[in-house]
Design an enzyme around this catalytic site. Structure first.
Site, PDB file in Angstrom:
ATOM      1  N   ARG A 225      20.083   2.318  51.363  1.00  0.00           N
ATOM      2  CA  ARG A 225      18.904   2.483  52.220  1.00  0.00           C
ATOM      3  C   ARG A 225      19.010   1.742  53.545  1.00  0.00           C
ATOM      4  O   ARG A 225      18.569   2.246  54.577  1.00  0.00           O
ATOM      5  CB  ARG A 225      17.659   1.999  51.458  1.00  0.00           C
TER       6      ARG A 225
ATOM      7  N   ARG B 179      17.486  13.779  48.178  1.00  0.00           N
ATOM      8  CA  ARG B 179      18.904  13.682  48.558  1.00  0.00           C
ATOM      9  C   ARG B 179      19.784  13.680  47.304  1.00  0.00           C
ATOM     10  O   ARG B 179      20.841  14.326  47.274  1.00  0.00           O
ATOM     11  CB  ARG B 179      19.153  12.412  49.384  1.00  0.00           C
TER      12      ARG B 179
ATOM     13  N   HIS C 110       9.255  -0.902  52.916  1.00  0.00           N
ATOM     14  CA  HIS C 110       9.157  -0.365  51.557  1.00  0.00           C
ATOM     15  C   HIS C 110       9.198  -1.401  50.446  1.00  0.00           C
ATOM     16  O   HIS C 110       8.521  -1.257  49.434  1.00  0.00           O
ATOM     17  CB  HIS C 110      10.277   0.641  51.355  1.00  0.00           C
ATOM     18  N   HIS C 111      10.015  -2.432  50.600  1.00  0.00           N
ATOM     19  CA  HIS C 111      10.193  -3.359  49.468  1.00  0.00           C
ATOM     20  C   HIS C 111      10.569  -4.729  50.006  1.00  0.00           C
ATOM     21  O   HIS C 111      11.349  -4.838  50.942  1.00  0.00           O
ATOM     22  CB  HIS C 111      11.312  -2.836  48.553  1.00  0.00           C
TER      23      HIS C 111
ATOM     24  N   ARG D 115      17.802  -3.477  48.193  1.00  0.00           N
ATOM     25  CA  ARG D 115      17.608  -2.988  46.829  1.00  0.00           C
ATOM     26  C   ARG D 115      18.061  -1.535  46.716  1.00  0.00           C
ATOM     27  O   ARG D 115      17.767  -0.717  47.569  1.00  0.00           O
ATOM     28  CB  ARG D 115      16.136  -3.093  46.419  1.00  0.00           C
TER      29      ARG D 115
ATOM     30  N   GLU E  46      14.116   9.577  47.085  1.00  0.00           N
ATOM     31  CA  GLU E  46      15.569   9.637  47.136  1.00  0.00           C
ATOM     32  C   GLU E  46      16.107  10.727  46.205  1.00  0.00           C
ATOM     33  O   GLU E  46      17.258  11.144  46.329  1.00  0.00           O
ATOM     34  CB  GLU E  46      16.114   8.261  46.709  1.00  0.00           C
TER      35      GLU E  46
ATOM     36  N   HIS F  69      12.801   1.836  54.077  1.00  0.00           N
ATOM     37  CA  HIS F  69      13.279   3.027  53.367  1.00  0.00           C
ATOM     38  C   HIS F  69      13.490   4.123  54.410  1.00  0.00           C
ATOM     39  O   HIS F  69      12.618   4.346  55.249  1.00  0.00           O
ATOM     40  CB  HIS F  69      12.239   3.452  52.329  1.00  0.00           C
TER      41      HIS F  69
END
Ligand code: ADP
Length: 449
Positions: A279, A258, A383-384, A423, A255, A242
């Protein structure tokens, strides 16, 4: 003596809680097993919101959207690596999941946007706070009102499999005592493996040394347990970094900052990319800067529209100043006027609704002109994990030959394939709720048939 249930749910994040509520309401005897001392998993840290297209709340705000566009933008964001069948189901069921939440007292009626999307479709609480805490507290209320049993500080160490079907789980409690829970259905909702450094580095050596935004329970144990009973996996090397993580605290800067109008600038005080790109791309651009970090810069109006900003201020990592020039001084920018020029130029793009430098097309919300001004130093963090076990559209776990493993279900981040190679922000919460509800219903029906 072993205890008997219809459905055992492993993990108390958003996917596990949604599954438990749905399975209970369809008549199943359920129990939730959670290895950590608290409920909520990584979901409680979710920030921006839940994506869905063609929802009642979008219509109320006059936002025109389509499932088809949501599908296409998610596929493009995932570099066309997403499993198209699962993605179709995801997009199709998303508005129903928004309604399911509303019917359970969890209304996500404010709407914002994330990178890679062209339309406001990220649903969040009315007070514009982070979605995770709101979601978990709402789900927990539903768990409590139904008296659903939750065993904390208890890990599932093994999924039992006998005579061609799942038979239950072995659990180990905080005193290291092990026992067996019998169940025809086991729903694995154990989340991803971003906090398992060894596994992350095994698949992506270049991510060694990166911080992670995840809670420490995100170790991927569910994937290993399902693999032991034959489950297939997909996309295990697709790990998301991220772009906006505060490095001293590993705190994710949502997010929605932004999406609410903030920009990213380099140490030189210059914008360097379309902040509303996906991302993966924004992260790559930050890493390519000489300082390998960026400043996210916003004004008072952005702060007022995002409750999360106040959390960051309270954490102490936000730099603020009454003028842009003074902010530049505080950020140790060598040319103090560059940042002023950058904001003036960007503000003009907002007025024209056209970013001539980087082609940003969304979240050109308002000129950044209201004092005070704020900045947070950010860089990417793990992050994921997009990869995970394979499932079909009923959430039944598939083995490596794509055959159903009877009684094994999986939902949430433990599953691979839906998000492809990247993602989209707001799609994790959608994923866990959509497939959590589906897993709960199907696991209950299977166990009680
Ligand atoms: P999702 O977003 O998919 O719901 P989360 O990370 O929010 O995933 O939640 C997963 C939960 O599962 C976490 O609370 C984690 O501690 C828990 N968990 C992971 N492995 C086990 C296990 N072996 N036994 C019990 N709980 C587990």
């Amino acid at each position: 003596a072993p205890q008997n249930y219809d459905v055992v749910i492993v993990g108390s994040g958003g996917a596990g809680l949604a599954a438990a509520i749905q399975a209970h309401d369809e008549g199943a005897r359920v129990v939730i097993i959670e290895k950590m001392p608290t409920i909520g998993g990584n979901t409680i840290k979710a920030s921006v919101g839940m994506n869905a297209a063609e929802t009642r709340f979008q219509k109320l705000k006059g936002i025109e959207d389509s499932k088809e566009l949501f599908y296409e933008e998610t596929l493009k964001g995932g570099q066309f690596k997403n499993n198209p069948v699962l993605l179709r189901e995801f997009v199709e069921l998303a508005p129903e999941a928004i309604e399911w939440l509303a019917n359970h007292g969890i209304e996500l009626n404010d709407i914002t946007i994330t990178g890679g999307m062209s339309i406001d479709r990220t649903h969040r609480p009315a007070d514009r706070s982070a979605v995770g805490g709101f979601l978990i507290s709402g789900l927990v209320k539903n768990i409590n009102s139904r008296n659903i049993e939750v065993l904390l500080e208890t890990s599932v160490s093994e999924i039992l499999y006998e005579n061609g079907a799942v038979a239950g789980v072995r659990v180990v409690d905080e005193y290291n005592d092990s026992r067996i829970l019998n169940a025809k259905s086991v729903i694995v909702a154990t989340g991803g493996f971003s906090a398992n450094r060894e596994l992350v580095v095994k698949y992506r050596p270049e991510l060694d040394g990166f911080v992670t935004t995840n809670h420490k329970g995100a170790t991927g144990s569910g994937i290993a347990m399902l693999e032991k009973i034959g489950a297939g996996t997909v996309d295990m090397g697709e790990i998301q970094i991220h772009p906006t993580v505060e490095q001293t605290t590993s705190y994710l800067v949502s997010e929605s900052i932004r999406g609410g109008g903030a920009i990213l600038v380099s140490q030189a005080g210059e914008r360097f990319y379309n902040e509303m790109e996906t991302r993966d791309k924004v992260s790559a651009q930050i890493i390519a800067l000489p300082e390998k970090s960026a400043w996210i810069v916003f004004d008072e109006q952005v702060r007022m529209n995002n409750k999360a900003a106040d959390e960051y201020i309270a954490k102490g990592f936000v730099v603020s100043a009454p003028t842009v020039a003074e902010l530049a001084v505080k950020l140790n920018m060598s040319e103090h006027h560059t940042l002023e020029a950058t904001l003036a130029r960007y503000n003009n793009f907002v007025i024209m609704q056209k970013d001539e430098d980087f082609g940003r097309q969304t979240a050109l919300r308002h000129p950044l002109s209201e004092a005070p001004f704020y900045a947070i130093r950010v860089a990417p963090g793990v992050h994921h994990t997009m990869g995970g076990v394979t499932i079909d559209t009923t959430t039944a776990v598939l083995d490596s030959q794509k055959q159903v493993i009877n009684g094994a279900w999986a939902c949430g981040e433990v599953v691979g394939g839906i998000h492809g190679a990247n993602r989209i922000g707001g799609n994790a919460v959608a994923d866990i709720i959509i497939f959590g509800i589906l897993a709960g219903g199907n696991a209950a029906a299977y166990a009680r048939r």
